[in-house]
Design a protein around this motif. Structure first.
Motif, PDB file in Angstrom:
ATOM      1  N   HIS A  25       1.003  -1.153   0.056  1.00  0.00           N
ATOM      2  CA  HIS A  25      -0.054   0.290  -0.037  1.00  0.00           C
ATOM      3  C   HIS A  25       0.922   1.166   0.201  1.00  0.00           C
ATOM      4  N   PRO A  26       0.694   2.335  -0.894  1.00  0.00           N
ATOM      5  CA  PRO A  26       1.436   3.292  -1.016  1.00  0.00           C
ATOM      6  C   PRO A  26       1.836   4.273   0.286  1.00  0.00           C
ATOM      7  N   LEU A  27       0.775   4.378   1.152  1.00  0.00           N
ATOM      8  CA  LEU A  27       0.986   4.880   2.452  1.00  0.00           C
ATOM      9  C   LEU A  27       1.615   4.094   3.418  1.00  0.00           C
ATOM     10  N   ARG A  28       1.642   2.789   3.423  1.00  0.00           N
ATOM     11  CA  ARG A  28       2.508   1.825   4.193  1.00  0.00           C
ATOM     12  C   ARG A  28       3.629   1.791   3.748  1.00  0.00           C
ATOM     13  N   LEU A  29       3.946   1.916   2.492  1.00  0.00           N
ATOM     14  CA  LEU A  29       5.646   1.995   2.062  1.00  0.00           C
ATOM     15  C   LEU A  29       6.274   3.169   2.492  1.00  0.00           C
ATOM     16  N   LYS A  30       5.630   4.300   2.543  1.00  0.00           N
ATOM     17  CA  LYS A  30       6.020   5.678   3.022  1.00  0.00           C
ATOM     18  C   LYS A  30       6.330   5.537   4.561  1.00  0.00           C
ATOM     19  N   ILE A  31       5.066   4.818   5.323  1.00  0.00           N
ATOM     20  CA  ILE A  31       5.271   4.875   6.699  1.00  0.00           C
ATOM     21  C   ILE A  31       6.549   3.789   7.099  1.00  0.00           C
ATOM     22  N   TYR A  32       6.596   2.562   6.547  1.00  0.00           N
ATOM     23  CA  TYR A  32       7.870   1.686   6.548  1.00  0.00           C
ATOM     24  C   TYR A  32       9.285   2.411   6.387  1.00  0.00           C
ATOM     25  N   SER A  33       9.197   2.874   5.363  1.00  0.00           N
ATOM     26  CA  SER A  33      10.398   3.772   4.830  1.00  0.00           C
ATOM     27  C   SER A  33      10.839   4.832   5.910  1.00  0.00           C
ATOM     28  N   THR A  34      10.033   5.608   6.453  1.00  0.00           N
ATOM     29  CA  THR A  34      10.156   6.480   7.557  1.00  0.00           C
ATOM     30  C   THR A  34      10.678   5.968   8.746  1.00  0.00           C
ATOM     31  N   LEU A  35      10.163   4.884   8.984  1.00  0.00           N
ATOM     32  CA  LEU A  35      10.685   4.109  10.290  1.00  0.00           C
ATOM     33  C   LEU A  35      12.089   3.680  10.019  1.00  0.00           C
ATOM     34  N   ARG A  36      12.403   3.099   9.145  1.00  0.00           N
ATOM     35  CA  ARG A  36      13.525   2.614   8.540  1.00  0.00           C
ATOM     36  C   ARG A  36      14.648   3.976   8.693  1.00  0.00           C
ATOM     37  N   VAL A  37      14.455   4.889   8.245  1.00  0.00           N
ATOM     38  CA  VAL A  37      15.358   6.058   8.330  1.00  0.00           C
ATOM     39  C   VAL A  37      15.243   6.749   9.631  1.00  0.00           C
ATOM     40  N   ALA A  38      14.083   7.110  10.103  1.00  0.00           N
ATOM     41  CA  ALA A  38      13.950   7.838  11.500  1.00  0.00           C
ATOM     42  C   ALA A  38      14.414   6.906  12.597  1.00  0.00           C
ATOM     43  N   GLY A  39      14.046   5.726  12.739  1.00  0.00           N
ATOM     44  CA  GLY A  39      14.072   5.023  13.677  1.00  0.00           C
ATOM     45  C   GLY A  39      12.628   5.037  14.322  1.00  0.00           C
ATOM     46  N   PRO A  40      12.729   4.454  15.624  1.00  0.00           N
ATOM     47  CA  PRO A  40      11.412   4.385  16.333  1.00  0.00           C
ATOM     48  C   PRO A  40      10.558   5.808  16.685  1.00  0.00           C
ATOM     49  N   SER A  41       9.407   5.550  16.227  1.00  0.00           N
ATOM     50  CA  SER A  41       8.331   6.643  16.202  1.00  0.00           C
ATOM     51  C   SER A  41       7.085   6.501  16.616  1.00  0.00           C
ATOM     52  N   THR A  42       6.271   7.605  16.927  1.00  0.00           N
ATOM     53  CA  THR A  42       4.835   7.410  17.343  1.00  0.00           C
ATOM     54  C   THR A  42       4.106   7.439  16.123  1.00  0.00           C
ATOM     55  N   ALA A  43       2.691   7.594  16.050  1.00  0.00           N
ATOM     56  CA  ALA A  43       1.776   7.601  15.060  1.00  0.00           C
ATOM     57  C   ALA A  43       1.947   8.934  15.031  1.00  0.00           C
ATOM     58  N   SER A  44       1.763   9.805  15.843  1.00  0.00           N
ATOM     59  CA  SER A  44       1.700  11.300  15.703  1.00  0.00           C
ATOM     60  C   SER A  44       3.035  11.801  14.995  1.00  0.00           C
ATOM     61  N   GLN A  45       4.007  11.246  15.453  1.00  0.00           N
ATOM     62  CA  GLN A  45       5.425  11.631  14.584  1.00  0.00           C
ATOM     63  C   GLN A  45       5.356  11.352  13.191  1.00  0.00           C
ATOM     64  N   LEU A  46       5.028  10.218  12.938  1.00  0.00           N
ATOM     65  CA  LEU A  46       4.800   9.683  11.512  1.00  0.00           C
ATOM     66  C   LEU A  46       3.761  10.435  10.948  1.00  0.00           C
ATOM     67  N   ALA A  47       2.797  10.842  11.197  1.00  0.00           N
ATOM     68  CA  ALA A  47       1.624  11.587  10.717  1.00  0.00           C
ATOM     69  C   ALA A  47       2.297  12.793  10.130  1.00  0.00           C
ATOM     70  N   GLY A  48       3.108  13.613  10.946  1.00  0.00           N
ATOM     71  CA  GLY A  48       3.656  14.730  10.699  1.00  0.00           C
ATOM     72  C   GLY A  48       4.520  14.613   9.292  1.00  0.00           C
ATOM     73  N   GLN A  49       5.233  13.311   9.625  1.00  0.00           N
ATOM     74  CA  GLN A  49       6.615  13.314   8.216  1.00  0.00           C
ATOM     75  C   GLN A  49       5.715  12.816   6.961  1.00  0.00           C
ATOM     76  N   VAL A  50       4.649  12.062   7.093  1.00  0.00           N
ATOM     77  CA  VAL A  50       4.095  11.698   5.943  1.00  0.00           C
ATOM     78  C   VAL A  50       2.907  12.483   5.512  1.00  0.00           C
ATOM     79  N   ASP A  51       2.452  13.379   6.261  1.00  0.00           N
ATOM     80  CA  ASP A  51       1.382  14.378   5.952  1.00  0.00           C
ATOM     81  C   ASP A  51       0.026  13.799   5.918  1.00  0.00           C
TER      82      ASP A  51
END
Length: 200
Positions: A25-51
């Motif tokens: 899923h395109p958004l899941r790919l973005k979320i997963y990629s963001t976790l790989r780069v940024a490391g441990p994150s919360t849903a609210s942090q990820l929401a800001g990063q993937v808009d």
């Protein structure tokens, strides 16, 4: 704070269609990629990063977790109510041969690869739009190349393995140097490789 989490396992090969679809899923790919780069994150942090909305990101995090693609991470703040997530493995792979035997599997594999290519293109376009801000050293170091070789399948397999091993050597070297305290001038670097046969 919780005890230190174990490191994600090194690699995983996806071989079932359900997991591939969940990952693709395109958004899941973005979320997963963001976790790989940024490391441990919360849903609210990820929401800001993937808009995207926190509720939507939370839903997709649960879907990724259901398939073992992400896992809960050590709490990184004093707020014990926050749920932290991390990638469950350092690298994921999926191969055409594992999905070619059914139309659904073959279509899912192709769709995920197309989505990944589109996201990689978007990442490179972002660099191009911002390259002046990176400075001369990074502009000189960055590369976009195209090679042409006459190979057979065994040679292409060997070439890919050698390139992967070389990149892994630099990944390990960078991690070790950074762990030793040498963080000066280090940035995330994307290395994209596409190797495939073609005819004219």
């Amino acid at each position: 704070m919780n005890a230190k989490q174990p490191e994600p396992r090194q690699s995983r090969r996806i071989t079932d269609v359900g997991t591939l679809k969940a990952f693709g899923h395109p958004l899941r790919l973005k979320i997963y990629s963001t976790l790989r780069v940024a490391g441990p994150s919360t849903a609210s942090q990820l929401a800001g990063q993937v808009d995207e909305a926190v509720s939507l990101v939370s839903y997709h995090l649960r879907k990724l977790a259901e398939h073992g693609l992400i896992e809960e991470a050590e709490t990184q703040s004093e707020d014990a109510r926050e749920r932290w997530w991390q990638a469950a493995q350092e690298t994921l792979s999926f191969r055409h041969e594992d999905f070619k035997d059914t139309p659904e599997g073959a279509a899912a594999h192709t769709a995920v690869v197309r989505t990944l290519i589109a996201q990689r293109e978007e990442q490179y376009e972002t660099y191009l739009a911002q390259q002046e801000a990176w400075g001369a050293e990074w502009r000189k170091a960055a590369d976009q190349s195209d090679f042409l070789a006459r190979l057979n399948p065994a040679e292409l397999t060997r070439l890919n393995a050698e390139i992967h091993a070389l990149v892994k050597t630099y990944e390990a070297q960078g991690k070790a140097t950074e762990a030793a305290g040498d963080t000066e001038g280090r940035e995330n670097v994307a290395v994209h490789l596409a190797s495939f046969p073609f005819r004219i």
